[in-house]
Design an enzyme around this catalytic site. Sequence first.
Site, PDB file in Angstrom:
ATOM      1  N   CYS A 116      42.871  45.902  16.097  1.00  0.00           N
ATOM      2  CA  CYS A 116      44.276  46.838  15.833  1.00  0.00           C
ATOM      3  C   CYS A 116      45.208  46.137  15.245  1.00  0.00           C
ATOM      4  O   CYS A 116      44.980  45.540  13.906  1.00  0.00           O
ATOM      5  CB  CYS A 116      44.863  47.509  17.174  1.00  0.00           C
ATOM      6  SG  CYS A 116      46.003  48.879  16.787  1.00  0.00           S
ATOM      7  N   GLY A 259      48.959  38.875  53.042  1.00  0.00           N
ATOM      8  CA  GLY A 259      48.346  39.309  51.755  1.00  0.00           C
ATOM      9  C   GLY A 259      47.338  38.664  51.251  1.00  0.00           C
ATOM     10  O   GLY A 259      47.094  37.631  51.917  1.00  0.00           O
ATOM     11  N   SER A 262      48.214  34.989  49.302  1.00  0.00           N
ATOM     12  CA  SER A 262      48.759  33.556  50.041  1.00  0.00           C
ATOM     13  C   SER A 262      47.399  33.365  51.059  1.00  0.00           C
ATOM     14  O   SER A 262      47.271  32.057  51.360  1.00  0.00           O
ATOM     15  CB  SER A 262      49.981  33.851  51.096  1.00  0.00           C
ATOM     16  OG  SER A 262      49.793  34.990  52.090  1.00  0.00           O
ATOM     17  N   LYS A 403      43.955  39.203  39.644  1.00  0.00           N
ATOM     18  CA  LYS A 403      43.883  39.790  41.070  1.00  0.00           C
ATOM     19  C   LYS A 403      42.529  40.078  41.665  1.00  0.00           C
ATOM     20  O   LYS A 403      42.173  39.534  42.567  1.00  0.00           O
ATOM     21  CB  LYS A 403      44.646  41.337  41.366  1.00  0.00           C
ATOM     22  CG  LYS A 403      44.878  41.759  42.842  1.00  0.00           C
ATOM     23  CD  LYS A 403      45.933  40.837  43.491  1.00  0.00           C
ATOM     24  CE  LYS A 403      46.242  41.269  44.759  1.00  0.00           C
ATOM     25  NZ  LYS A 403      47.183  40.708  45.326  1.00  0.00           N
TER      26      LYS A 403
END
Length: 547
Positions: A116, A259, A262, A403
């Site tokens: 783009c 979590g 960690s 993630k």
Amino acid sequence: MIRPKFGRFFVFWFRAGVSTMPTLADPFSTQQSRLADERVLVLDFGSQYAQLIARRVREQNVFCEIVRHDIGLEQIRRRDPRGLILSGGPASVYEEGAPRCHAELFRMGIPVLGICYGMQLACEALGGQVDRVPAREYGRAHVSVSAQDGLFAGIPEQTEVWMSHGDQVSRVSEDFLSLARTSTCPIAAVRHRELPVYGLQFHPEVTHTPLGGTLLANFLTSVCGCRGQWQMGDFARETVDRLRQQVGSRRVLCGLSGGVDSSVTAALLFRAIGPQLSCILVDNGLLRKGESESVIAEFTEHFQTDLHVVRAESRFLTTLAGITEPQEKRRRIGHMFIDCFKDEAEKIEDAVFLAQGTLYPDVIESGAAPEGPAATIKLHHNVGGLPAELGFELIEPLRDLFKDEVRRLGLELGLPDDLVWRHPFPGPGLAVRCLGEVNRERLDILREADAILIEEIRSAGLYRETSQTFAVLLPVHSVGVMGDGRTYDQTIAVRSVDTDDFMTADWSRLPYELLAQISTRVINEVQGVNRVCYDISSKPPATIEWE
Ligand code: XMP
């Protein structure tokens, strides 16, 4: 723009500020250079898709790093990339002050793919012209491909792509070959005849371009010559070696929250340095049902770490008593967390390092990436942390990972599925889901309702399908009838969202039967609740959390 701050530990979003430890500024180092033999750089021109491009490249097992658009040639050479991808961006190349890359970049001999805005820049820099289109093109388009080879190998003559542009290349120099066109965009893809420079007007990185993955794979393999050998197992082994060297015989502290980030940080360090790792879990009384127990079991039985559990529920509830304003809740929780952590850390006398589960999106968005992308454009929450006066050296072994890669690494290290796939949970925990006053009684109601919700979502097989599902306790009483009696009880809102990046989200279309089952169970089993609502707001304009 990916902004999932799942890392509950240390990643508090103090929308009201707390002084924080500076995130490491990190000139490209030999450590990083060891991360991958094959590396591709994404030059970020302010695109909302820069991180997505990087993820797509990594999905082809090629390590990819996002850098500033104006990165110097020398800095590029030091990274020794196999290819450069110029991202899209909101500017127009013909505007004064539009972001540019170094003009010589196209002549370095390193393959370049402009997407783009990136394509417009490349074409303009090499003798073409870019103009505004009469009507901004946004959405699906059909592209006709002139030759099914090179970049377009394996792509049919007609294919669907995603366009999002207000400008387009209106003329290219004779050095360029046009590779594809749409009805409104005659030059939708190009290749330079001599230089390894390619351009795509559309976005191969988004899922709306179904064969975008093939296009990117073609660029990486046939044009850049990458073999695609970047594997999570290699990353784990190399990072473990590196951590061993860095830490030597010293001690590392690591905060645990339950979590993913960690936990993976701790598991990686445990593999690297075993008994030299001390973990601290601050049980603030704001965790979900059974959460601290499962973390304790995981990190004492499975990984036999030196785990220090700080039972701090009453300290947290005392500091939160009477507080209803969300930012003030966050601020108080953040300060109390630091106090608790500090008290415990002082007992572990020989600790030198502090490990944090900072992820790549956090690094980018906090503006701390070495040749960081257009971070300042995107920053709208602060990444907080422990105050600098704690005096530890920081270790951030996940700072190069997204993630989904952290999850893969977690599995590689032997963490259970349940933990690895856990939905994000905010640092301030249930306090920001207990609207209004936070006290033990209300937290227990919320915890019970949340546990039922999650149990039902899991048994419907939808836990992994939804991105984040949770219960919220509203500060509302309403009238009901139970048996023969009138009730005046509280309301639970169910929130479930689908999202890729947590920047935008849509509410999950949960089946009615499932919602009915959740509602029946919550009202029957949780004393004090007589009403359940389902939140059908998307983000924007709502947010995922209610506070
Ligand atoms: P919002 O509510 O802003 O949330 O749409 C986006 C994502 O961020 C999480 N979130 C937080 N995470 N500390 C955190 O560590 C916080 O204060 C915080 N507030 C929101 C939220 O759960 C969602 O995943």
